[in-house]
Motif scaffolding. Structure first.
Motif, short mmCIF file in Angstrom:
data_model
loop_
_atom_site.label_atom_id
_atom_site.label_comp_id
_atom_site.label_asym_id
_atom_site.label_seq_id
_atom_site.Cartn_x
_atom_site.Cartn_y
_atom_site.Cartn_z
N LYS A 189 0.81 -1.21 0.00
CA LYS A 189 0.00 0.00 0.00
C LYS A 189 0.85 1.27 0.00
CE LYS A 189 -2.44 -1.02 3.65
NZ LYS A 189 -3.45 -1.04 4.71
N PHE A 190 2.16 1.14 0.21
CA PHE A 190 3.02 2.31 0.26
C PHE A 190 3.13 2.93 -1.13
CE2 PHE A 190 5.66 0.42 3.96
CZ PHE A 190 4.61 0.65 4.83
N GLY A 191 3.20 4.25 -1.17
CA GLY A 191 3.36 4.95 -2.43
C GLY A 191 4.79 4.88 -2.94
N PRO A 192 5.04 5.39 -4.14
CA PRO A 192 6.38 5.32 -4.73
C PRO A 192 7.42 6.14 -3.96
CG PRO A 192 4.90 6.57 -6.16
CD PRO A 192 4.07 5.97 -5.06
N THR A 193 6.99 7.25 -3.39
CA THR A 193 7.94 8.08 -2.63
C THR A 193 8.40 7.34 -1.39
OG1 THR A 193 6.82 10.07 -3.41
CG2 THR A 193 8.28 10.31 -1.52
N ARG A 194 7.46 6.73 -0.69
CA ARG A 194 7.82 6.01 0.54
C ARG A 194 8.69 4.79 0.23
NH1 ARG A 194 3.58 4.61 5.36
NH2 ARG A 194 5.08 3.74 6.83
N ILE A 209 16.42 3.84 -0.02
CA ILE A 209 17.57 4.68 0.37
C ILE A 209 17.92 4.46 1.83
CG2 ILE A 209 18.33 7.08 0.69
CD1 ILE A 209 16.59 7.77 -1.79
N GLY A 210 16.90 4.38 2.66
CA GLY A 210 17.13 4.14 4.09
C GLY A 210 17.82 2.82 4.36
N ASN A 211 17.47 1.79 3.60
CA ASN A 211 18.12 0.49 3.77
C ASN A 211 19.60 0.56 3.40
OD1 ASN A 211 15.84 -0.84 4.70
ND2 ASN A 211 15.23 -1.54 2.68
N VAL A 212 19.91 1.29 2.34
CA VAL A 212 21.32 1.44 1.93
C VAL A 212 22.10 2.20 3.00
CG1 VAL A 212 22.85 2.51 0.23
CG2 VAL A 212 20.82 1.27 -0.54
N VAL A 213 21.53 3.28 3.49
CA VAL A 213 22.19 4.06 4.54
C VAL A 213 22.38 3.21 5.79
CG1 VAL A 213 21.94 6.06 6.07
CG2 VAL A 213 21.39 6.27 3.64
N PHE A 214 21.38 2.40 6.13
CA PHE A 214 21.48 1.52 7.29
C PHE A 214 22.66 0.55 7.15
CE2 PHE A 214 20.54 -2.56 9.29
CZ PHE A 214 20.36 -2.17 10.61
N VAL A 215 22.77 -0.08 5.99
CA VAL A 215 23.85 -1.04 5.77
C VAL A 215 25.21 -0.36 5.84
CG1 VAL A 215 24.87 -2.59 4.05
CG2 VAL A 215 22.43 -2.67 4.48
N VAL A 216 25.32 0.83 5.26
CA VAL A 216 26.60 1.56 5.30
C VAL A 216 26.95 1.94 6.73
CG1 VAL A 216 27.73 3.72 4.61
CG2 VAL A 216 26.44 2.40 2.92
N LEU A 217 25.99 2.50 7.47
CA LEU A 217 26.26 2.87 8.87
C LEU A 217 26.62 1.66 9.71
CD1 LEU A 217 23.51 5.55 9.63
CD2 LEU A 217 25.98 5.91 9.59
N LEU A 218 25.92 0.55 9.48
CA LEU A 218 26.22 -0.67 10.24
C LEU A 218 27.63 -1.17 9.95
CD1 LEU A 218 25.19 -2.89 12.13
CD2 LEU A 218 24.36 -4.09 10.10
N ALA A 219 28.01 -1.17 8.68
CA ALA A 219 29.36 -1.64 8.31
C ALA A 219 30.44 -0.73 8.90
CB ALA A 219 29.48 -1.70 6.79
N ALA A 268 12.40 2.13 10.83
CA ALA A 268 11.28 1.33 11.35
C ALA A 268 9.95 2.05 11.13
CB ALA A 268 11.50 1.04 12.84
N LYS A 269 9.92 3.36 11.35
CA LYS A 269 8.70 4.12 11.11
C LYS A 269 8.34 4.10 9.63
CE LYS A 269 6.58 6.47 13.59
NZ LYS A 269 5.31 6.19 14.24
N LEU A 270 9.33 4.18 8.74
CA LEU A 270 9.05 4.11 7.31
C LEU A 270 8.44 2.76 6.92
CD1 LEU A 270 12.16 5.84 5.70
CD2 LEU A 270 9.81 6.61 5.61
N HIS A 271 8.86 1.71 7.61
CA HIS A 271 8.34 0.37 7.33
C HIS A 271 6.98 0.15 7.98
CE1 HIS A 271 11.41 -1.76 5.06
NE2 HIS A 271 12.31 -1.07 5.73
N GLY A 272 6.49 1.12 8.74
CA GLY A 272 5.16 1.02 9.32
C GLY A 272 5.13 0.56 10.76
N TRP A 273 6.27 0.52 11.43
CA TRP A 273 6.30 0.11 12.83
C TRP A 273 5.59 1.13 13.69
CZ3 TRP A 273 8.94 2.57 16.95
CH2 TRP A 273 8.97 1.84 18.13
#
Length: 91
Positions: A9-14, A20-30, A82-87
């Motif tokens: 149900k998420f739109g294209p912007t979300r 992008i958030g997932n990529v940033v997460f992986v970079v920050l984690l590494a 997490a909020k972007l994913h609907g948590w």
């Protein structure tokens, strides 16, 4: 407990923000894990070599402060993602 989130149900912007958030997460984690490994290896070398300044004094320089900053950014970013994913906080 709430219902599972239907991400279709998420739109294209979300969806783009999530990607992008997932990529940033992986970079920050590494980066955080790499900095943590450096801290542990330097302290271990100080312990084995008998140089207590490396064990106790390594946290006094800027390197450890950078590692803590990256860890903090990762934590904040994880909440945003997490909020972007609907948590929801009640979950």
């Amino acid at each position: 407990m709430s219902e599972p989130v239907n991400e279709e149900k998420f739109g294209p912007t979300r969806k783009t923000l999530i990607k992008i958030g997932n990529v940033v997460f992986v970079v920050l984690l590494a980066v955080m894990l790499a900095l943590g490994v450096v801290v542990v290896v330097v302290q271990l070398a100080g312990l084995i070599g008998g140089r207590t300044a490396l064990v106790t004094g390594f946290g006094d320089d800027g390197f450890t402060k950078i590692a803590c900053l990256v860890a903090g950014l990762l934590g904040i970013h994880t909440l945003i993602l997490a909020k972007l994913h609907g948590w929801k906080p009640s979950d």
